[in-house]
Design an enzyme around this catalytic site. Structure first.
Site, PDB file in Angstrom:
ATOM      1  N   SER A   1       7.629  -3.399   4.547  1.00 23.70           N
ATOM      2  CA  SER A   1       8.915  -4.109   4.583  1.00 23.70           C
ATOM      3  C   SER A   1       9.869  -3.472   5.586  1.00 23.70           C
ATOM      4  O   SER A   1      10.515  -4.180   6.365  1.00 23.70           O
ATOM      5  CB  SER A   1       9.542  -4.183   3.189  1.00 23.70           C
ATOM      6  OG  SER A   1       9.574  -2.912   2.600  1.00 23.70           O
TER       7      SER A   1
ATOM      8  N   SER B   1       5.215   1.031   3.417  1.00 26.57           N
ATOM      9  CA  SER B   1       6.484   0.475   3.851  1.00 26.57           C
ATOM     10  C   SER B   1       6.381  -0.597   4.915  1.00 26.57           C
ATOM     11  O   SER B   1       7.020  -0.549   5.957  1.00 26.57           O
ATOM     12  CB  SER B   1       7.378   1.608   4.353  1.00 26.57           C
ATOM     13  OG  SER B   1       8.621   1.416   3.791  1.00 26.57           O
TER      14      SER B   1
ATOM     15  N   ALA C   1       0.825  -1.211   0.000  1.00 27.30           N
ATOM     16  CA  ALA C   1       0.000   0.000   0.000  1.00 27.30           C
ATOM     17  C   ALA C   1       0.855   1.254   0.000  1.00 27.30           C
ATOM     18  O   ALA C   1       0.348   2.350   0.217  1.00 27.30           O
ATOM     19  CB  ALA C   1      -0.926  -0.008   1.208  1.00 27.30           C
ATOM     20  N   GLY C   2       2.158   1.093  -0.208  1.00 26.02           N
ATOM     21  CA  GLY C   2       3.037   2.259  -0.193  1.00 26.02           C
ATOM     22  C   GLY C   2       3.280   2.770   1.216  1.00 26.02           C
ATOM     23  O   GLY C   2       3.686   3.908   1.409  1.00 26.02           O
TER      24      GLY C   2
ATOM     25  N   ASP D   1      12.375   5.075   4.715  1.00 26.70           N
ATOM     26  CA  ASP D   1      11.393   4.164   5.309  1.00 26.70           C
ATOM     27  C   ASP D   1      11.832   3.696   6.697  1.00 26.70           C
ATOM     28  O   ASP D   1      11.058   3.724   7.655  1.00 26.70           O
ATOM     29  CB  ASP D   1      11.181   2.938   4.407  1.00 26.70           C
ATOM     30  CG  ASP D   1      10.821   3.332   2.985  1.00 26.70           C
ATOM     31  OD1 ASP D   1      10.365   4.470   2.784  1.00 26.70           O
ATOM     32  OD2 ASP D   1      11.008   2.506   2.071  1.00 26.70           O
TER      33      ASP D   1
HETATM   34  C1  GLA Z   1      10.745   4.047  -1.623  1.00 27.39           C
HETATM   35  C2  GLA Z   1      12.121   3.827  -1.011  1.00 27.39           C
HETATM   36  C3  GLA Z   1      12.567   5.073  -0.223  1.00 27.39           C
HETATM   37  C4  GLA Z   1      12.449   6.329  -1.089  1.00 27.39           C
HETATM   38  C5  GLA Z   1      11.086   6.397  -1.755  1.00 27.39           C
HETATM   39  C6  GLA Z   1      10.975   7.511  -2.748  1.00 27.39           C
HETATM   40  O1  GLA Z   1       9.780   4.163  -0.611  1.00 27.39           O
HETATM   41  O2  GLA Z   1      12.099   2.712  -0.149  1.00 27.39           O
HETATM   42  O3  GLA Z   1      13.890   4.900   0.249  1.00 27.39           O
HETATM   43  O4  GLA Z   1      13.490   6.386  -2.037  1.00 27.39           O
HETATM   44  O5  GLA Z   1      10.755   5.193  -2.437  1.00 27.39           O
HETATM   45  O6  GLA Z   1      11.113   8.742  -2.133  1.00 27.39           O
END
Ligand code: GLA
Length: 380
Positions: free
Chosen positions: A129, A127, A124-125, A173
């Site tokens: 992980s 993070s 879902a964007g 993240d």
């Molecule tokens: C992903 C990566 C981050 C960052 C974003 C873009 O979430 O894991 O480290 O680079 O993309 O800003």
């Protein structure tokens, strides 16, 4: 959740966990693809996350379970661990942490039973992980009676992602999950890295619209953008793009092929937007913050080319509502989620109407999630 994971651990392994840790997901607030370019970024840790419970085993086996993924997987306690493929791919996050520990002067755990649980949607964007890495790292350290500064934990989790999982991500993240604080944003100067928090003005609300679309080549596209940025810096004669100002970049335009110039322009102007956002936050001016968020999205759309027609549609719909301060894609892009910063007056019904308009055009309804800020990773 603590009771649930304790009960789940008992059901699987017949005993109580020795350690429970939790790490939150994050919203990339502003600072898109600035982190690995040595720039600055603002993120929010949210009130949903990943939980990890562990207990030591004497027989040198590592048993991994996940509430979401069925059967328990047993691996030998070898160091470094072997990378997993296929359905066991999620194990590469905790295994990557185990592989990274000695590189930071810390002991990897021997045998253990392990259970992961989550109330954070994956893909879902947000993070999930990084949250899994942070929760695993805190659990493994506590299991071995070790302590490490928070910055070391964050850096080792990023190291796991870069070198074991194989994604050339920056520190955003892991840094936000590690340093998050309720009612605050995390400000990261990624070069140090240095971490600080900035209070979020009262009345700010977050909404996430997860499209569940993901470009088939998303990892390759992320790596390609990373490479274009590094190539641009090389041609400009600087270590990283964060070393350029917008004016210096404009003066050096002739040194770059047009595509690389656009990528560099996005990064350099985005870093300037992060600085302007911090000032607007300090002034409590959420309308100005919102304009910067939407400008960030337009830059992704036109210059960095990491948006999609679906994400653009959501931003257009949201930005037209008077209760929305601003909206932008959040995270790597090429699909995924849009986040909107709104006033408290933005309603469930309005969010549902945006989702319905998207569904009418693209044939699938996005998940709508109302998120709040929450504290960073910690033992529970
Ligand atoms: C992903 C990566 C981050 C960052 C974003 C873009 O979430 O894991 O480290 O680079 O993309 O800003």
């Amino acid at each position: 959740m603590r009771d649930e994971i304790t009960a789940g651990f008992h059901a699987r392994y017949g005993r109580a966990p020795a350690v429970v840790a939790r790490a939150p997901g994050r919203i990339e607030f502003i600072g898109n693809h600035t982190d690995y370019n040595g720039g600055t970024v603002l993120g929010a840790s949210i009130d949903r996350g990943v939980w990890v419970a562990v207990a030591a085993r004497a027989d040198g086996r590592r048993r991994f379970g996940s509430e979401a993924r069925g059967a328990i997987k047993t691996l030998p306690a070898e160091n470094p661990p072997a990378k997993q493929r296929g359905a066991g791919g999620w194990l590469n996050y905790p295994l990557g942490v185990i592989a990274a520990l000695p590189e930071f002067g810390l002991r990897p755990p021997a045998g253990f039973d392990y259970l992961a649980m989550s109330d954070l949607p994956s893909g879902a964007g947000l993070s999930s992980s990084a949250a899994l890495e942070l929760a695993s790292a805190l659990a493994f350290l506590a299991l071995g009676g070790q302590e490490a500064p928070r910055e070391v934990v964050v850096r080792l989790c990023r190291h796991a992602e870069n070198h074991f999982v194989g994604v050339p991500c920056g520190i955003l993240d892991q840094g936000v999950s590690g340093f998050g604080r309720k009612d605050h944003l995390v400000y990261i100067d990624c070069r140090g890295p240095g971490f600080a928090t900035v209070p979020l003005p009262a009345g700010a609300r977050f909404w996430i619209f997860n499209t569940h679309t993901k470009h088939a080549l998303v990892d390759g596209l992320y790596a390609a953008r990373h490479r274009e940025c590094m190539d641009a810096a090389k041609r400009l004669g600087v270590p990283l793009l964060a070393d350029m100002t917008p004016a210096a970049l404009e003066a050096a335009r002739a040194k770059l092929p047009p595509v690389e110039f656009r990528r560099a322009q996005h990064v350099v102007e985005e870093i300037a937007r992060v600085g302007a956002t911090v000032q607007a936050l300090r002034a409590g001016d959420l309308a100005a913050v919102g304009r910067l968020l939407t400008a960030s999205h337009r830059s992704s759309q036109a210059l960095f080319e990491n948006s999609t027609t679906g994400l653009d549609f959501l931003v257009d719909q949201l930005a037209a509502a008077p209760q929305v301060h601003g909206a932008r894609l959040t995270g790597g892009g090429f699909g995924g989620a849009v986040m909107a910063l709104t006033s408290p007056e933005f309603s469930e019904a309005q969010a549902a109407a945006v989702a319905a308009a998207y569904a009418a055009k693209f044939g699938a309804r996005p998940d709508v999630l109302r998120a709040q800020t929450g504290d960073g990773a910690a033992l529970q």
